[in-house]
Design an enzyme around this catalytic site. Structure first.
Site, PDB file in Angstrom:
ATOM      1  CG  ASP A 154       1.799   8.831  -1.973  1.00  0.00           C
ATOM      2  OD1 ASP A 154       2.466   9.867  -1.844  1.00  0.00           O
ATOM      3  OD2 ASP A 154       1.907   7.705  -1.437  1.00  0.00           O
ATOM      4  CD  GLN A 173      -1.775   2.119   2.130  1.00  0.00           C
ATOM      5  OE1 GLN A 173      -1.790   2.092   3.313  1.00  0.00           O
ATOM      6  NE2 GLN A 173      -1.658   3.471   1.721  1.00  0.00           N
ATOM      7  N   GLY A 212      -5.061   9.798  -0.954  1.00  0.00           N
ATOM      8  CA  GLY A 212      -3.722  10.329  -0.686  1.00  0.00           C
ATOM      9  C   GLY A 212      -2.774   8.871  -0.099  1.00  0.00           C
ATOM     10  CG  HIS A 213       1.746   8.635   1.959  1.00  0.00           C
ATOM     11  ND1 HIS A 213       2.465   7.977   0.979  1.00  0.00           N
ATOM     12  CD2 HIS A 213       2.178   8.501   3.208  1.00  0.00           C
ATOM     13  CE1 HIS A 213       3.546   7.451   1.878  1.00  0.00           C
ATOM     14  NE2 HIS A 213       3.471   7.770   3.099  1.00  0.00           N
ATOM     15  CG  PHE A 214      -1.358   8.177   6.025  1.00  0.00           C
ATOM     16  CD1 PHE A 214      -0.775   7.330   6.826  1.00  0.00           C
ATOM     17  CD2 PHE A 214      -0.531   9.563   5.649  1.00  0.00           C
ATOM     18  CE1 PHE A 214       0.561   7.457   7.558  1.00  0.00           C
ATOM     19  CE2 PHE A 214       0.614   9.595   6.288  1.00  0.00           C
ATOM     20  CZ  PHE A 214       1.031   8.786   7.250  1.00  0.00           C
TER      21      PHE A 214
END
Length: 293
Positions: free
Chosen positions: A241, A131, A267-269
């Site tokens: 991201d 991920q 996004g990233h999380f």
């Protein structure tokens, strides 16, 4: 996928080479439940997996340690912060728990730690869940490349790194690329910042930032490992991201063409906003890996 209640989670410590490693572990109903090692990213810790453990931990043994320099793990004053050393400690942690076969969930920093484990112990790896964990040059944004190129001797380099370790910088990592910020609980970046502000933690993060180039130097080896071992692989990726863009997710398909790829508008999380979509994918993947044994 429906969860049969909320998982019980144990919170423990394990001593590894003088490091007091904190970890959280679900207590599933079955003794032979599939095992997954959850490797967190920067600037977070195992708490980023709390909701995932709650949802899936009744069916799977989910184990999430904090690295040295992160979360509740306590490292001695002379600890050397590098990705090799993080992998050393997690390797010892796995051995200390007596784990012999498991799926590795690799997010962000979890990819360089997880791939180091895979190189050292391919027999441990039952499968990979990736991920926003990069292993390809095309998976680096221009901003990420500039950041990784920083060196300690470069004027202003440490100040640039430390600028990312502020509350504004931490919050920005959560919010960048997220279509609906109302889905983000502020607890994540608030707790991350609490740990970043502990004595010695910023020094640890600066050292790891300057060591990140060591991961790029291993990308070719990790790609070769994937081609040789072709592990079952599930890829879930937030395409907004700012560090690891979508091409990094698609690049895995060159080396593991049978990998399952899912892209999300976040996004990233990604787990922070898309847990309801990602958790069933993880459950199905763990079941398939278990059935294939």
């Amino acid at each position: 996928m429906t969860a049969s209640g909320i998982a019980r989670t144990a919170h423990r410590h394990l001593e590894v080479e003088g490091v007091r490693v904190f970890y959280r572990e679900s207590l599933p109903e079955r003794e032979d439940a599939p095992v997954s090692l959850l490797l967190h990213g920067f600037p977070s810790a195992s708490h980023q997996f709390r909701r995932l453990i709650d949802v899936l931990g009744t069916r799977y043994r989910l184990i999430a340690p904090d690295y040295p320099g992160f979360g509740h793990t306590q490292a001695p004053g002379g600890f050397t912060y590098s990705f090799d050393r993080l992998a050393d400690i997690i390797e010892g942690f796995v051995q200390g728990l007596g784990l012999t076969r498991f799926v590795v969930y690799m997010f962000d920093f979890g990819a360089p730690v997880g791939f180091r484990l895979a190189e050292r112990h391919p027999e441990w790896i039952a499968g990979l869940i990736v991920q926003n964990g990069n292993a390809y040059t095309e998976g680096l944004s221009d901003g990420a490349r500039d950041f990784i190129a920083l060196r300690p001797e470069t004027p202003g380099a440490e100040e640039t790194v430390r600028g990312l370790l502020t509350l504004e910088g931490t919050r920005g990592q959560y919010e960048a690329g997220v279509a609906d910020p109302s889905l983000l609980a502020p607890d994540g970046w608030t707790l991350d910042q609490h740990f970043l502000d502990l004595p010695g933690r910023k020094r640890a993060q600066v050292a790891l930032a300057f060591d990140y180039h060591s991961n790029l130097e291993r990308y070719g080896r990790w790609q070769s490992w994937l081609r040789e071992h072709t592990p079952p692989t599930l890829i879930t990726w937030g395409v907004g991201d700012p560090f690891f863009p979508e091409p990094g997710a698609r690049a895995y398909l060159r080396d593991v063409p049978d990998a399952e790829l899912h892209l999300f508008e976040t996004g990233h999380f990604a787990l922070e906003t898309h847990l309801p979509q990602i958790a069933p994918l993880i459950a199905g993947f763990l079941d398939r890996v278990q059935d294939a044994r």
